[in-house]
Scaffold this motif. Structure first.
Motif, PDB file in Angstrom:
ATOM      1  N   ASP A  25     -16.019  -3.551   0.093  1.00 31.20           N
ATOM      2  CA  ASP A  25     -16.973  -4.585   0.154  1.00 31.20           C
ATOM      3  C   ASP A  25     -16.906  -6.483  -0.134  1.00 31.20           C
ATOM      4  O   ASP A  25     -17.062  -6.915   0.233  1.00 31.20           O
ATOM      5  CB  ASP A  25     -18.404  -4.042   0.606  1.00 31.20           C
ATOM      6  N   ARG A  26     -15.777  -5.766  -1.271  1.00 29.47           N
ATOM      7  CA  ARG A  26     -15.188  -7.243  -1.614  1.00 29.47           C
ATOM      8  C   ARG A  26     -14.319  -7.884  -1.322  1.00 29.47           C
ATOM      9  O   ARG A  26     -13.868  -8.988  -1.653  1.00 29.47           O
ATOM     10  CB  ARG A  26     -15.339  -6.963  -3.599  1.00 29.47           C
ATOM     11  N   LEU A  27     -13.354  -7.288  -0.520  1.00 29.77           N
ATOM     12  CA  LEU A  27     -12.558  -7.755   0.135  1.00 29.77           C
ATOM     13  C   LEU A  27     -12.777  -8.491   1.428  1.00 29.77           C
ATOM     14  O   LEU A  27     -11.833  -7.669   2.491  1.00 29.77           O
ATOM     15  CB  LEU A  27     -11.717  -6.557   0.624  1.00 29.77           C
ATOM     16  N   TRP A  28     -13.264  -9.359   1.459  1.00 25.38           N
ATOM     17  CA  TRP A  28     -13.831 -10.424   2.381  1.00 25.38           C
ATOM     18  C   TRP A  28     -12.481 -11.081   2.992  1.00 25.38           C
ATOM     19  O   TRP A  28     -11.307 -11.169   2.210  1.00 25.38           O
ATOM     20  CB  TRP A  28     -14.554 -11.251   1.878  1.00 25.38           C
ATOM     21  N   ALA A  29     -12.047 -11.557   4.238  1.00 27.52           N
ATOM     22  CA  ALA A  29     -11.120 -11.582   5.075  1.00 27.52           C
ATOM     23  C   ALA A  29     -10.172 -12.992   4.491  1.00 27.52           C
ATOM     24  O   ALA A  29      -8.727 -13.028   4.474  1.00 27.52           O
ATOM     25  CB  ALA A  29     -10.697 -12.022   6.754  1.00 27.52           C
ATOM     26  N   ASP A  30     -11.419 -13.741   4.036  1.00 27.23           N
ATOM     27  CA  ASP A  30     -11.014 -14.862   3.463  1.00 27.23           C
ATOM     28  C   ASP A  30     -10.667 -15.421   2.136  1.00 27.23           C
ATOM     29  O   ASP A  30     -10.517 -16.532   1.369  1.00 27.23           O
ATOM     30  CB  ASP A  30     -11.934 -16.210   4.084  1.00 27.23           C
ATOM     31  N   ARG A  31     -10.841 -14.020   0.835  1.00 23.94           N
ATOM     32  CA  ARG A  31     -10.194 -13.756  -0.455  1.00 23.94           C
ATOM     33  C   ARG A  31      -8.921 -14.229  -0.252  1.00 23.94           C
ATOM     34  O   ARG A  31      -8.304 -13.516   0.180  1.00 23.94           O
ATOM     35  CB  ARG A  31     -11.070 -13.058  -0.843  1.00 23.94           C
ATOM     36  N   MET A  32      -8.338 -15.404  -1.632  1.00 28.84           N
ATOM     37  CA  MET A  32      -7.156 -15.004  -1.559  1.00 28.84           C
ATOM     38  C   MET A  32      -7.425 -13.805  -3.018  1.00 28.84           C
ATOM     39  O   MET A  32      -7.816 -13.470  -2.895  1.00 28.84           O
ATOM     40  CB  MET A  32      -7.016 -16.269  -2.512  1.00 28.84           C
ATOM     41  N   LEU A  33      -5.885 -12.953  -2.368  1.00 30.56           N
ATOM     42  CA  LEU A  33      -5.441 -11.861  -3.009  1.00 30.56           C
ATOM     43  C   LEU A  33      -5.475 -11.934  -4.485  1.00 30.56           C
ATOM     44  O   LEU A  33      -6.061 -11.602  -5.328  1.00 30.56           O
ATOM     45  CB  LEU A  33      -3.951 -11.717  -2.438  1.00 30.56           C
ATOM     46  N   LYS A  34      -4.930 -13.993  -5.075  1.00 34.56           N
ATOM     47  CA  LYS A  34      -4.519 -13.850  -6.111  1.00 34.56           C
ATOM     48  C   LYS A  34      -6.570 -13.973  -6.724  1.00 34.56           C
ATOM     49  O   LYS A  34      -6.401 -14.113  -8.217  1.00 34.56           O
ATOM     50  CB  LYS A  34      -4.198 -15.331  -6.860  1.00 34.56           C
ATOM     51  N   ASP A  35      -7.672 -14.036  -5.991  1.00 39.71           N
ATOM     52  CA  ASP A  35      -8.986 -13.859  -6.691  1.00 39.71           C
ATOM     53  C   ASP A  35      -9.030 -13.330  -7.809  1.00 39.71           C
ATOM     54  O   ASP A  35      -9.777 -12.793  -7.961  1.00 39.71           O
ATOM     55  CB  ASP A  35      -9.512 -14.388  -5.461  1.00 39.71           C
ATOM     56  N   PHE A  36      -8.054 -11.711  -7.491  1.00 41.04           N
ATOM     57  CA  PHE A  36      -8.736  -9.750  -7.395  1.00 41.04           C
ATOM     58  C   PHE A  36      -7.374  -9.707  -8.772  1.00 41.04           C
ATOM     59  O   PHE A  36      -7.874  -8.762  -8.577  1.00 41.04           O
ATOM     60  CB  PHE A  36      -8.477  -9.106  -6.356  1.00 41.04           C
ATOM     61  N   GLY A  37      -6.685 -11.053  -8.829  1.00 35.70           N
ATOM     62  CA  GLY A  37      -5.826 -10.911 -10.263  1.00 35.70           C
ATOM     63  C   GLY A  37      -4.631  -9.992  -9.739  1.00 35.70           C
ATOM     64  O   GLY A  37      -3.586  -9.241  -9.949  1.00 35.70           O
ATOM     65  N   PHE A  38      -4.127  -9.903  -7.876  1.00 36.16           N
ATOM     66  CA  PHE A  38      -2.803  -9.254  -7.416  1.00 36.16           C
ATOM     67  C   PHE A  38      -1.584 -10.255  -7.498  1.00 36.16           C
ATOM     68  O   PHE A  38      -1.730 -11.281  -7.569  1.00 36.16           O
ATOM     69  CB  PHE A  38      -3.294  -9.050  -6.009  1.00 36.16           C
ATOM     70  N   ASP A  39      -0.769  -8.804  -8.502  1.00 38.05           N
ATOM     71  CA  ASP A  39       0.843 -10.485  -8.235  1.00 38.05           C
ATOM     72  C   ASP A  39       1.158  -9.898  -7.472  1.00 38.05           C
ATOM     73  O   ASP A  39       1.305  -8.894  -6.448  1.00 38.05           O
ATOM     74  CB  ASP A  39       1.118  -9.952 -10.046  1.00 38.05           C
ATOM     75  N   ILE A  40       2.830 -10.081  -8.047  1.00 33.18           N
ATOM     76  CA  ILE A  40       3.219  -9.711  -6.623  1.00 33.18           C
ATOM     77  C   ILE A  40       3.777  -8.387  -6.264  1.00 33.18           C
ATOM     78  O   ILE A  40       4.295  -8.162  -4.814  1.00 33.18           O
ATOM     79  CB  ILE A  40       5.097 -10.694  -6.657  1.00 33.18           C
ATOM     80  N   VAL A  41       4.037  -7.554  -7.887  1.00 32.32           N
ATOM     81  CA  VAL A  41       4.332  -5.978  -7.628  1.00 32.32           C
ATOM     82  C   VAL A  41       3.185  -5.605  -6.853  1.00 32.32           C
ATOM     83  O   VAL A  41       3.342  -4.705  -5.661  1.00 32.32           O
ATOM     84  CB  VAL A  41       4.545  -5.895  -8.517  1.00 32.32           C
ATOM     85  N   ASP A  42       2.294  -6.486  -7.017  1.00 31.69           N
ATOM     86  CA  ASP A  42       0.860  -5.736  -5.804  1.00 31.69           C
ATOM     87  C   ASP A  42       1.419  -5.568  -4.386  1.00 31.69           C
ATOM     88  O   ASP A  42       0.736  -4.496  -3.571  1.00 31.69           O
ATOM     89  CB  ASP A  42      -0.469  -6.155  -6.737  1.00 31.69           C
ATOM     90  N   VAL A  43       1.656  -6.699  -4.192  1.00 32.24           N
ATOM     91  CA  VAL A  43       1.697  -7.415  -3.177  1.00 32.24           C
ATOM     92  C   VAL A  43       2.915  -6.149  -2.478  1.00 32.24           C
ATOM     93  O   VAL A  43       2.216  -5.846  -0.983  1.00 32.24           O
ATOM     94  CB  VAL A  43       2.008  -8.884  -2.812  1.00 32.24           C
ATOM     95  N   VAL A  44       3.593  -6.651  -2.859  1.00 28.92           N
ATOM     96  CA  VAL A  44       4.971  -5.523  -2.114  1.00 28.92           C
ATOM     97  C   VAL A  44       4.160  -3.972  -2.586  1.00 28.92           C
ATOM     98  O   VAL A  44       4.631  -3.420  -1.121  1.00 28.92           O
ATOM     99  CB  VAL A  44       6.260  -5.443  -3.252  1.00 28.92           C
ATOM    100  N   ASP A  45       3.689  -3.541  -3.325  1.00 31.78           N
ATOM    101  CA  ASP A  45       3.063  -2.192  -3.443  1.00 31.78           C
ATOM    102  C   ASP A  45       2.604  -2.267  -1.969  1.00 31.78           C
ATOM    103  O   ASP A  45       2.016  -0.697  -0.565  1.00 31.78           O
ATOM    104  CB  ASP A  45       2.403  -1.432  -3.910  1.00 31.78           C
ATOM    105  N   ILE A  46       1.493  -3.256  -1.787  1.00 29.70           N
ATOM    106  CA  ILE A  46       0.253  -2.844   0.274  1.00 29.70           C
ATOM    107  C   ILE A  46       1.411  -3.188   0.841  1.00 29.70           C
ATOM    108  O   ILE A  46       1.130  -2.210   2.315  1.00 29.70           O
ATOM    109  CB  ILE A  46      -0.495  -4.005  -0.336  1.00 29.70           C
ATOM    110  N   ILE A  47       2.519  -3.964   1.016  1.00 30.00           N
ATOM    111  CA  ILE A  47       3.192  -4.147   1.965  1.00 30.00           C
ATOM    112  C   ILE A  47       4.060  -2.605   2.249  1.00 30.00           C
ATOM    113  O   ILE A  47       4.279  -2.362   3.577  1.00 30.00           O
ATOM    114  CB  ILE A  47       4.088  -5.458   2.230  1.00 30.00           C
TER     115      ILE A  47
END
Length: 83
Positions: A25-47
C-alpha cells in the motif's frame, strides 16, 4: 479467464513489494523507485520476476523510474485473454 488491469497492477505491486519487503500500500504508481532505496540490481530482479510471471520481455531500453512504469508496461504487453 480474463485478466484485468487491476489484477495485473496488484501482481506487479506484489512482486515489487517483496523485493524490498515494502508494504504494497506504500507503492503508489507515481512514486520513484529510488525513493524506496531500489538500486539497479533490485530493478533487474523485478524485471526478471515480471518477465517470468507474465511471460513477457522487458527490453533494456524501456525507461522505468516509477512503480507505475512497471504497471503500465506489463499491462500493455500482457495477453489479457487466457484460455
Amino acid at each position: 479467464m480474463l485478466i484485468t488491469d487491476t489484477a495485473i497492477e496488484k501482481e506487479v505491486i506484489r512482486i515489487i513489494s517483496k523485493t524490498k519487503e515494502i508494504k504494497a500500500d506504500r507503492l503508489w504508481a507515481d512514486r520513484m523507485l529510488k525513493d524506496f532505496g531500489f538500486d539497479i540490481v533490485d530493478v533487474v530482479d523485478i524485471i526478471l520476476e515480471l518477465e517470468k510471471n507474465f511471460k513477457i520481455t522487458i527490453p533494456d531500453e524501456v525507461k522505468i523510474d516509477k512503480v507505475g512504469d512497471f504497471v503500465k508496461y506489463v499491462a500493455s504487453h500482457t495477453v489479457k485473454e487466457v484460455g
